[in-house]
Design an enzyme around this catalytic site. Sequence first.
Site, PDB file in Angstrom:
ATOM      1  N   TRP A   1      15.217  11.062  16.181  1.00  0.00           N
ATOM      2  CA  TRP A   1      16.210  10.000  16.416  1.00  0.00           C
ATOM      3  C   TRP A   1      17.397  10.523  17.188  1.00  0.00           C
ATOM      4  O   TRP A   1      17.923   9.847  18.081  1.00  0.00           O
ATOM      5  CB  TRP A   1      16.637   9.357  15.094  1.00  0.00           C
ATOM      6  CG  TRP A   1      15.498   8.678  14.427  1.00  0.00           C
ATOM      7  CD1 TRP A   1      14.921   9.013  13.236  1.00  0.00           C
ATOM      8  CD2 TRP A   1      14.747   7.558  14.926  1.00  0.00           C
ATOM      9  NE1 TRP A   1      13.872   8.175  12.967  1.00  0.00           N
ATOM     10  CE2 TRP A   1      13.739   7.277  13.981  1.00  0.00           C
ATOM     11  CE3 TRP A   1      14.833   6.767  16.066  1.00  0.00           C
ATOM     12  CZ2 TRP A   1      12.818   6.237  14.148  1.00  0.00           C
ATOM     13  CZ3 TRP A   1      13.926   5.730  16.239  1.00  0.00           C
ATOM     14  CH2 TRP A   1      12.944   5.479  15.287  1.00  0.00           C
TER      15      TRP A   1
ATOM     16  N   ASP B   1      24.930   8.825  13.216  1.00  0.00           N
ATOM     17  CA  ASP B   1      23.903   7.867  12.798  1.00  0.00           C
ATOM     18  C   ASP B   1      23.609   8.175  11.327  1.00  0.00           C
ATOM     19  O   ASP B   1      23.095   9.237  10.992  1.00  0.00           O
ATOM     20  CB  ASP B   1      22.652   8.081  13.663  1.00  0.00           C
ATOM     21  CG  ASP B   1      21.450   7.258  13.208  1.00  0.00           C
ATOM     22  OD1 ASP B   1      21.545   6.555  12.189  1.00  0.00           O
ATOM     23  OD2 ASP B   1      20.403   7.347  13.894  1.00  0.00           O
TER      24      ASP B   1
ATOM     25  N   LYS C   1      17.237   0.668   5.367  1.00  0.00           N
ATOM     26  CA  LYS C   1      16.783   1.733   4.465  1.00  0.00           C
ATOM     27  C   LYS C   1      17.524   1.656   3.131  1.00  0.00           C
ATOM     28  O   LYS C   1      16.918   1.629   2.076  1.00  0.00           O
ATOM     29  CB  LYS C   1      16.986   3.092   5.118  1.00  0.00           C
ATOM     30  CG  LYS C   1      16.121   3.206   6.367  1.00  0.00           C
ATOM     31  CD  LYS C   1      16.565   4.306   7.270  1.00  0.00           C
ATOM     32  CE  LYS C   1      15.980   4.148   8.647  1.00  0.00           C
ATOM     33  NZ  LYS C   1      14.524   4.115   8.688  1.00  0.00           N
TER      34      LYS C   1
HETATM   35  C1  PLP Z   1      18.004   8.059  11.409  1.00  0.00           C
HETATM   36  C2  PLP Z   1      17.443   6.897  12.163  1.00  0.00           C
HETATM   37  N1  PLP Z   1      18.050   6.484  13.276  1.00  0.00           N
HETATM   38  C3  PLP Z   1      17.589   5.452  14.001  1.00  0.00           C
HETATM   39  C4  PLP Z   1      16.454   4.782  13.631  1.00  0.00           C
HETATM   40  C5  PLP Z   1      15.973   3.624  14.461  1.00  0.00           C
HETATM   41  O1  PLP Z   1      16.386   2.477  13.847  1.00  0.00           O
HETATM   42  P1  PLP Z   1      16.077   1.015  14.382  1.00  0.00           P
HETATM   43  O2  PLP Z   1      14.621   0.792  14.170  1.00  0.00           O
HETATM   44  O3  PLP Z   1      16.963   0.159  13.528  1.00  0.00           O
HETATM   45  O4  PLP Z   1      16.452   0.957  15.815  1.00  0.00           O
HETATM   46  C6  PLP Z   1      15.777   5.164  12.463  1.00  0.00           C
HETATM   47  C7  PLP Z   1      14.579   4.402  12.051  1.00  0.00           C
HETATM   48  O5  PLP Z   1      13.823   4.694  11.203  1.00  0.00           O
HETATM   49  C8  PLP Z   1      16.280   6.263  11.728  1.00  0.00           C
HETATM   50  O6  PLP Z   1      15.654   6.680  10.621  1.00  0.00           O
END
Ligand code: PLP
Length: 360
Positions: free
Chosen positions: A101, A171, A195
Amino acid sequence: MSRVYNFSAGPAVLPEEVLKEAANEMLDYRGSGMSVMEMSHRSSSFETIIRNAERDLRTLLEIPEDYEVLFLQGGASLQFSMIPMNLMKQRKADYIVTGQWAKKAWKEAEKYGEARVIASSEDRTFSYIPDVSDLPVSEDADYIYICENNTIYGTKFHKLPDTKGKPLVADVSSCFLSEPADITKYGIMYGGVQKNIGPAGVTIVIIRKDLISDDVLSGTPTMMRYKIHTDAKSLYNTPPAYGIYICGKVFRWLLDLGGLPEIQKRNQTKAALLYEYLDNSRLFSGTVKKKDRSLMNVPFVTGKKELDEKFIAEAEKEGLVNLRGHRSVGGMRASIYNAMPYAGVEKLVTFLERFEKENG
Ligand SMILES: Cc1ncc(COP(=O)(O)O)c(C=O)c1O
């Protein structure tokens, strides 16, 4: 009704009390004669829902007045571009890459300016958090970026990096509200809610006011300007209203429990039970450096692909579901977010013990 223990990394388990309350209010929200799903986002009922949600989130995280709280859409992934478009005034930012991510966020930022990786743990498949105590921070970096809890790999920054005065952008999708946090250490704290907080479709952005301005990269779409959303108090366009309503209920659930110090205690107890078993098991082992372990996502393996598959299939029959690791890493992963009860982890550990006896 038969509910399973859902160890999914997201969308994930929500508090049963919240789901029941929402079910009770489904057809007639508090005498309005309609569901929150059917309600105008400009109605006074919804106005109360969103303002109370913001108020309760502010209480939980002790968010000071010089921060704005936004309820947006587009997932955490949209922030990967919204952040550079709004913040990269000098077209420079430093990224710490601790997983897929963070890497995606870095790759996106490269489209807008010079995005440098100043630390990474990719050399050992992201199984640890690099030393961030004395980073080679760029003198003119607009911000330093981290992914605080790495959902796929199960690592967490237990100490924030020294950003040498630059704004920290984090994030926190997979550790949102799992423990107390000092918001004043962040320029932006953001995450998708699916989550730890609510249903997919809402992204919460907590942003320090001095980082919000009309001075954004040219071509930034209206919908991607923080200022548009802060000026309109998250109601510039139709917001993800039902999702915000559920988030609000989860905030109340957390406050009623005793807030973030209490949920942290519970999360520590749950994680300790599982990690202690894994540390002493002869069949299963954790995959992460101990000091960097996440309280939320716990990856583990047997070392044999077929045995992992057998475990996942048998666990499912016991009502322990979604234990498969991320498709990019394999093995197993138990996500034990705020709403996973202690009894769920207990049942998982009992099953792990039994499986070890039968297959070890
Ligand atoms: C730490 C983290 N950042 C970003 C994301 C991406 O999130 P989204 O699907 O809401 O764009 C995730 C998805 O599992 C994640 O675990």
